[in-house]
Design an enzyme around this catalytic site. Sequence first.
Site, PDB file in Angstrom:
ATOM      1  N   LYS A  11      43.229 -53.579 107.099  1.00 32.20           N
ATOM      2  CA  LYS A  11      42.445 -54.719 106.622  1.00 32.20           C
ATOM      3  C   LYS A  11      41.453 -55.075 107.712  1.00 32.20           C
ATOM      4  CE  LYS A  11      46.485 -56.815 106.276  1.00 32.20           C
ATOM      5  NZ  LYS A  11      46.471 -57.266 104.884  1.00 32.20           N
ATOM      6  N   ARG A  12      40.499 -55.976 107.426  1.00 30.44           N
ATOM      7  CA  ARG A  12      39.593 -56.402 108.482  1.00 30.44           C
ATOM      8  C   ARG A  12      40.394 -56.999 109.647  1.00 30.44           C
ATOM      9  NH1 ARG A  12      33.867 -56.230 107.662  1.00 30.44           N
ATOM     10  NH2 ARG A  12      33.757 -57.430 109.589  1.00 30.44           N
ATOM     11  N   LYS A  62      47.779 -52.689  96.314  1.00 31.24           N
ATOM     12  CA  LYS A  62      47.588 -51.229  96.323  1.00 31.24           C
ATOM     13  C   LYS A  62      48.783 -50.536  96.973  1.00 31.24           C
ATOM     14  CE  LYS A  62      42.721 -52.219  96.732  1.00 31.24           C
ATOM     15  NZ  LYS A  62      41.649 -52.560  97.683  1.00 31.24           N
ATOM     16  N   LYS A  79      44.858 -62.844 110.260  1.00 30.61           N
ATOM     17  CA  LYS A  79      45.628 -61.742 109.671  1.00 30.61           C
ATOM     18  C   LYS A  79      46.710 -61.231 110.639  1.00 30.61           C
ATOM     19  CE  LYS A  79      41.660 -60.205 106.874  1.00 30.61           C
ATOM     20  NZ  LYS A  79      42.066 -60.176 105.449  1.00 30.61           N
TER      21      LYS A  79
HETATM   22  C1  26V Z   1      32.025 -64.467 104.055  1.00 33.11           C
HETATM   23  C2  26V Z   1      30.934 -64.581 104.822  1.00 33.11           C
HETATM   24  C3  26V Z   1      30.769 -65.802 105.591  1.00 33.11           C
HETATM   25  C4  26V Z   1      29.364 -66.012 105.974  1.00 33.11           C
HETATM   26  C5  26V Z   1      28.769 -64.778 106.557  1.00 33.11           C
HETATM   27  C6  26V Z   1      28.783 -63.626 105.626  1.00 33.11           C
HETATM   28  C7  26V Z   1      30.024 -63.540 104.865  1.00 33.11           C
HETATM   29  C8  26V Z   1      30.268 -62.397 104.161  1.00 33.11           C
HETATM   30  C9  26V Z   1      31.372 -62.296 103.399  1.00 33.11           C
HETATM   31  C10 26V Z   1      32.247 -63.321 103.342  1.00 33.11           C
HETATM   32  C11 26V Z   1      33.400 -63.150 102.458  1.00 33.11           C
HETATM   33  C12 26V Z   1      34.605 -63.789 102.944  1.00 33.11           C
HETATM   34  C13 26V Z   1      35.529 -63.978 101.843  1.00 33.11           C
HETATM   35  C14 26V Z   1      36.418 -62.798 101.591  1.00 33.11           C
HETATM   36  O1  26V Z   1      36.124 -61.650 101.805  1.00 33.11           O
HETATM   37  N1  26V Z   1      37.550 -63.133 101.084  1.00 33.11           N
HETATM   38  C15 26V Z   1      38.549 -62.195 100.717  1.00 33.11           C
HETATM   39  O2  26V Z   1      38.431 -62.000  99.330  1.00 33.11           O
HETATM   40  C16 26V Z   1      39.405 -61.128  98.822  1.00 33.11           C
HETATM   41  C17 26V Z   1      39.106 -60.924  97.365  1.00 33.11           C
HETATM   42  O3  26V Z   1      39.284 -62.111  96.680  1.00 33.11           O
HETATM   43  C18 26V Z   1      40.784 -61.694  99.065  1.00 33.11           C
HETATM   44  O4  26V Z   1      41.736 -60.770  98.597  1.00 33.11           O
HETATM   45  C19 26V Z   1      41.010 -61.949 100.548  1.00 33.11           C
HETATM   46  O5  26V Z   1      42.236 -62.601 100.749  1.00 33.11           O
HETATM   47  C20 26V Z   1      39.888 -62.808 101.082  1.00 33.11           C
HETATM   48  O6  26V Z   1      39.976 -62.932 102.484  1.00 33.11           O
END
Ligand code: 26V
Length: 812
Positions: free
Chosen positions: A534-535, A646, A540
């Site tokens: 994961k990231r 998964k 995490k």
């Molecule tokens: C957030 C941000 C913040 C500002 C800068 C650019 C940026 C780019 C992407 C994101 C996304 C963050 C949210 C995210 O990836 N959440 C994940 O979403 C998954 C699908 O719903 C979920 O399974 C994960 O628990 C959740 O961390």
Amino acid sequence: MSLSVEQFKKDYKKSFETMFVNSYDEGSVDQQFHALGNLVRTYIADEWRNARQHYIDKKVKQVYYFSMEFLPGRQLKSNLYNMGILDTAKEGLEELGLDFKTIAESEVDPGLGNGGLGRLASCFMDSMASLGIPGHGSGIRYRYGLFQQKFIDGYQVELPDNWLRNGNVWEVRNSNDAVIVRIGGNVWMRPDGTGGLEPVYENTKNILAVPYDIPSIGYNNVSINTLRLWSAELPPEEEDKYFSIEEAEKIKEITEVLYPDDSNYEGRLLRLKQEYFLVSAGVQSILRHYKKYNLPRKNIPDKIAIHINDTHPALVIPELMRILLDEEKLSWDKAWEITKKTCSYTNHTLLREAMETWPVDMVKELLPRMYQIIEEINRRHIEKKTPLYGRRLTNSTSIIQNGQIHMAHLSIIGSHSINGVAQLHSNLLKDEVLADFAEMYPYKFNNKTNGITQRRWLHLANPELTELITDNIGPEWKTNPAELKVLKGYEKSDEVLERLAEVKLHNKQRLAAYIQEHTGLKVDPTALFDVQIKRLHAYKRQHLQALHILDRYLQIKENPEIDMQPRVFIFGAKAAPSYLYAKQIIKVINAIGEVVNNDPDVGDKIKVVFFENYGVSLAEKIIPAADISEQISLAGKEASGTGNMKLMLNGALTMATLDGANVEIRDYVGEENMFLFGLTTEEVYEYYRNGTYSSREIYESNPRLKRALDALVDGTIPNIEEEGRVLFDSLIQYNDEYFVLKDFDSFIEAQKRADELYRDKKAWSQKSLINIASSGPFSADYTIQRYADEIWKAQPQGELTENRVHSFDEPI
Ligand code: 26V
């Protein structure tokens, strides 16, 4: 489609020979791949066109999933599979003396996303097409995807991801559908001669948005949707206006690269440009398409659903308002009604620092008309809600506060639905993070637990397990995933359990060979494969696993004869380039690996593998080989997780806190079939409230944990003077933001239970089987069915799905 091997061979040769003016057996692997991809395109061309035409003829409601990120993974195998010709193609190529596997692996994996959010968008695309729901993706065709990760001396180094180097065989450039996006300049309103006002734009920068369309092919049907990715170009009619090359470059810069941060919001101008670019191009193109329906504008919400994947495309709301007001000349009230009914929004995070806000001044300057509209939405919100809810609630829910525009607030106010991505997450949104909104708009809040496409993550990634399942329970589960539960009936079948263990071993042998080839490290395939992919993020808690490894290492050093279950610790994780702490954790884990992998006292008891460049393609290799799935975030932080689903589907046992979708995994699989540990969300919130957490106290009172922590700074692990110290200080001096120390003991204890169970091969396989059998409900097909029924009100198209064997009954 039905296709004979002979016909396929003929078609393939022709495709190759017309493309490369050469004999099919003289090409490079890349050429072979392109010939094959091209052939797939010709095979689906009619169906793709027909599906589009069908939507127009029948004036069906279409869904547009707006997302700044998509992570489709390699598409060759999945397209052939969904078309029903994967085996035919494999056989045909083999008869032609070509190696399908090599060809398939030569495909680039488009990294147009950061992690879970982007991969979810792609799983949803697969499910929408497979269910016959008219649902399209709207995204950005980044010239460079997420950076390629390398380790140098154990440190993460980022390299550009030039994924389009050899072209993209799946895309069709549709210059016909290009639109102009305007940014910058000034805007003022003048009378339009009919008693209304119209905006006048001055000195705007005009950008040509060119769509590249990628087919999204349904499984076992003729439903083909479109993933439309937009690219920024210089408008030809303005070429002479931009006399400097820099100006032209500035335009192309908008779609140049994906932002590689997924947790720490930063108000960068270029990111705002990207967001508006996607939104404006996408909404314009949707409304242009709607005109083909020849329906009144008030019917827009009956025919169009626009979904906002996190707040990144939230400008959809004011952009739709802009077009309805300024171009379609609707009144504010009518436009607002249409906008709210059309738009819906998913929240994907509970982290405050990831919530998007944009400075008013920046929006005013870059997107003056957007700002006017947002300000008016906000003004009306305050005017309407203050008398009903009072000052406090109205203020806390307003869109503009302290010079910042709150995108989540805009998204909730401007849409008819807001959902979280797992039950726990949705509850926390409703009861904590967005409680004020829930009071005002209780009817908007709902949950849609995430899901995954079993086609990519099981049928294709794990063909041996797929065969085992089908051999025992028949093929029905493939189109009706709830049927997987029938497998539970084999819990006592030694034959099935042994075969399951064998399949897992084969997958582990394949992964072990891959590890040796790519890292030089030899691992024992019979050891327990413990996987955390994961990231990289502090919440995490990859560092909790690091402490666990140190604890084992120190036990071995104390007693080299110790009887310990051999384990291979497998990590895959990219850190955001600007996230120093995450990068330091990577370095520490790599340094620990360096020590344990080379210490003769350790032998096979511990091996540490940290894969470079984790992404969809690597996940497909690692997941089928996992014994343990690490889902160890601090409770209340992970919105859902999808890797957890998964891994479970592939028979891994979950080691987990009660966070995100782990809670629902527990509900389906039963807690006796996983390893639960750690604080609950309530306990975490309790600590937040009373502020009594003291990591130092734990450090001082827990000698075993102290020993592991000290190893970070006492030279046990060389070459981490700085990183080890930073980690140590964050956990002790700065009071351990994510309660790693608090959860350490129960984590170690749960790991011990796992070791003990693993020694009993049969008992382990039983639990593994039950995990597989319980994972049907996490099919994204169900998730999408719920979005379609409850949020989008979109119908599956029977005409396009008549090949389907089954309807999708809801799992119990
Ligand atoms: C957030 C941000 C913040 C500002 C800068 C650019 C940026 C780019 C992407 C994101 C996304 C963050 C949210 C995210 O990836 N959440 C994940 O979403 C998954 C699908 O719903 C979920 O399974 C994960 O628990 C959740 O961390």
